[in-house]
Design a protein around this motif. Structure first.
Motif, PDB file in Angstrom:
ATOM      1  N   SER A   1      54.195  22.836  36.902  1.00 42.65           N
ATOM      2  CA  SER A   1      54.150  21.832  35.834  1.00 42.65           C
ATOM      3  C   SER A   1      52.721  21.516  35.412  1.00 42.65           C
ATOM      4  O   SER A   1      52.432  21.409  34.223  1.00 42.65           O
ATOM      5  CB  SER A   1      54.863  20.561  36.287  1.00 42.65           C
ATOM      6  OG  SER A   1      56.239  20.805  36.438  1.00 42.65           O
ATOM      7  N   VAL A   2      51.842  21.364  36.382  1.00 39.61           N
ATOM      8  CA  VAL A   2      50.448  21.057  36.068  1.00 39.61           C
ATOM      9  C   VAL A   2      49.803  22.205  35.301  1.00 39.61           C
ATOM     10  O   VAL A   2      49.159  22.003  34.266  1.00 39.61           O
ATOM     11  CB  VAL A   2      49.651  20.750  37.359  1.00 39.61           C
ATOM     12  CG1 VAL A   2      48.150  20.765  37.114  1.00 39.61           C
ATOM     13  CG2 VAL A   2      50.090  19.413  37.935  1.00 39.61           C
TER      14      VAL A   2
ATOM     15  N   GLY B   1      47.881  25.162  27.470  1.00 42.67           N
ATOM     16  CA  GLY B   1      47.618  25.144  26.028  1.00 42.67           C
ATOM     17  C   GLY B   1      46.230  24.670  25.673  1.00 42.67           C
ATOM     18  O   GLY B   1      45.679  25.072  24.650  1.00 42.67           O
ATOM     19  N   SER B   2      45.646  23.839  26.509  1.00 38.95           N
ATOM     20  CA  SER B   2      44.294  23.348  26.227  1.00 38.95           C
ATOM     21  C   SER B   2      43.230  24.091  27.029  1.00 38.95           C
ATOM     22  O   SER B   2      42.046  23.791  26.891  1.00 38.95           O
ATOM     23  CB  SER B   2      44.213  21.843  26.506  1.00 38.95           C
ATOM     24  OG  SER B   2      44.474  21.585  27.870  1.00 38.95           O
ATOM     25  N   ALA B   3      43.646  25.048  27.846  1.00 43.63           N
ATOM     26  CA  ALA B   3      42.682  25.830  28.630  1.00 43.63           C
ATOM     27  C   ALA B   3      41.956  26.817  27.720  1.00 43.63           C
ATOM     28  O   ALA B   3      42.444  27.167  26.637  1.00 43.63           O
ATOM     29  CB  ALA B   3      43.396  26.575  29.752  1.00 43.63           C
ATOM     30  N   ASP B   4      40.794  27.260  28.159  1.00 45.46           N
ATOM     31  CA  ASP B   4      40.046  28.263  27.394  1.00 45.46           C
ATOM     32  C   ASP B   4      40.917  29.479  27.157  1.00 45.46           C
ATOM     33  O   ASP B   4      41.697  29.887  28.032  1.00 45.46           O
ATOM     34  CB  ASP B   4      38.787  28.698  28.162  1.00 45.46           C
ATOM     35  CG  ASP B   4      37.740  27.591  28.230  1.00 45.46           C
ATOM     36  OD1 ASP B   4      37.781  26.687  27.380  1.00 45.46           O
ATOM     37  OD2 ASP B   4      36.895  27.655  29.137  1.00 45.46           O
ATOM     38  N   ALA B   5      40.772  30.088  25.982  1.00 50.98           N
ATOM     39  CA  ALA B   5      41.598  31.237  25.600  1.00 50.98           C
ATOM     40  C   ALA B   5      41.467  32.395  26.578  1.00 50.98           C
ATOM     41  O   ALA B   5      42.411  33.162  26.763  1.00 50.98           O
ATOM     42  CB  ALA B   5      41.243  31.698  24.193  1.00 50.98           C
TER      43      ALA B   5
ATOM     44  N   TYR C   1      48.158  33.797  31.612  1.00 52.78           N
ATOM     45  CA  TYR C   1      49.386  33.885  32.381  1.00 52.78           C
ATOM     46  C   TYR C   1      50.565  33.291  31.608  1.00 52.78           C
ATOM     47  O   TYR C   1      51.604  33.923  31.454  1.00 52.78           O
ATOM     48  CB  TYR C   1      49.210  33.166  33.726  1.00 52.78           C
ATOM     49  CG  TYR C   1      50.481  33.096  34.530  1.00 52.78           C
ATOM     50  CD1 TYR C   1      50.932  34.197  35.244  1.00 52.78           C
ATOM     51  CD2 TYR C   1      51.255  31.936  34.553  1.00 52.78           C
ATOM     52  CE1 TYR C   1      52.113  34.140  35.977  1.00 52.78           C
ATOM     53  CE2 TYR C   1      52.428  31.874  35.282  1.00 52.78           C
ATOM     54  CZ  TYR C   1      52.851  32.981  35.991  1.00 52.78           C
ATOM     55  OH  TYR C   1      54.020  32.918  36.698  1.00 52.78           O
ATOM     56  N   PHE C   2      50.406  32.075  31.116  1.00 51.69           N
ATOM     57  CA  PHE C   2      51.516  31.423  30.420  1.00 51.69           C
ATOM     58  C   PHE C   2      51.753  32.026  29.038  1.00 51.69           C
ATOM     59  O   PHE C   2      52.892  32.090  28.579  1.00 51.69           O
ATOM     60  CB  PHE C   2      51.306  29.908  30.347  1.00 51.69           C
ATOM     61  CG  PHE C   2      51.614  29.248  31.658  1.00 51.69           C
ATOM     62  CD1 PHE C   2      52.919  28.985  32.019  1.00 51.69           C
ATOM     63  CD2 PHE C   2      50.606  28.923  32.547  1.00 51.69           C
ATOM     64  CE1 PHE C   2      53.227  28.400  33.239  1.00 51.69           C
ATOM     65  CE2 PHE C   2      50.898  28.338  33.767  1.00 51.69           C
ATOM     66  CZ  PHE C   2      52.209  28.079  34.120  1.00 51.69           C
TER      67      PHE C   2
END
Length: 189
Positions: A101-102, A108-112, A119-120
């Motif tokens: 979940s974390v 979505g807000s992690a660096d590209a 992974y997601f």
């Protein structure tokens, strides 16, 4: 022939660290686990462990990938039942549900170029394709009405599963599997 050289040792070290991290997070939960504890479990320094993964997030993402390799999606009665069974199994390891979940929530807000986002970004389309193909198979067998859009159903099941697991983390009285079974029953009628 067994692998030799530094790469074989690095791969073996990564596997050992992933096994330890999976076990520790399952036992203690995500918030109760530190990178140092994982490093200690495999006889390494924290810096040495992170060398093998690049970052804490990459380590945790690799743990998720390892966990997903263990899960069984399909059930003997079809993919929807298999999906329900996977969620039922997930509730036996709250730490791993929290990890998922974390990481999913912040992907979505992690660096590209981050391991987590990659992974997601790969996981969801793959899971949608697999679920949609299995839903189509159930449609051909008459278990799900043919007019239902398999891709849309796949997205709905993933969203329901993710959301129910988040709710369950906050309220363990929520029966995640029963709620998803209800959704499967609604789809089949």
């Amino acid at each position: 022939m067994a692998g030799r050289g530094p790469y074989a040792k690095t791969a073996a070290t990564r596997e050992q660290a992933l096994d330890a991290a999976l076990r520790i997070i399952a036992e203690r939960g995500l918030s109760g686990t530190t990178v140092q504890e994982i490093a200690d479990a495999v006889g390494m320094t924290k810096a040495g462990l992170l060398y093998h993964f690049g970052s804490r997030e990459a380590l945790l993402t690799a743990v998720l990938a390892r966990r997903e390799g263990i899960e069984v999606l399909g059930g003997e009665h079809g993919v929807l039942d298999g999906f329900v069974a996977a969620l039922r199994a997930n509730t036996s390891v709250p730490g791993l549900v929290a990890l998922y979940s974390v990481l999913a929530g912040s992907a979505g807000s992690a660096d590209a170029d981050s391991e987590q986002r990659r992974y997601f970004a790969a996981r969801y389309p793959l899971l949608r394709r697999v679920l949609a193909a299995e839903i189509e198979r159930e449609q051909r067998a008459g278990g799900i009405p043919a007019e239902r859009d398999p891709a849309a159903l796949a997205s709905l099941f993933i969203a329901a599963a993710d959301g129910l697991q988040n709710q369950w983390l906050l309220d363990p009285d929520i029966d995640v599997a029963a709620h998803l079974e209800l959704l499967a029953d609604l789809v089949r009628t």
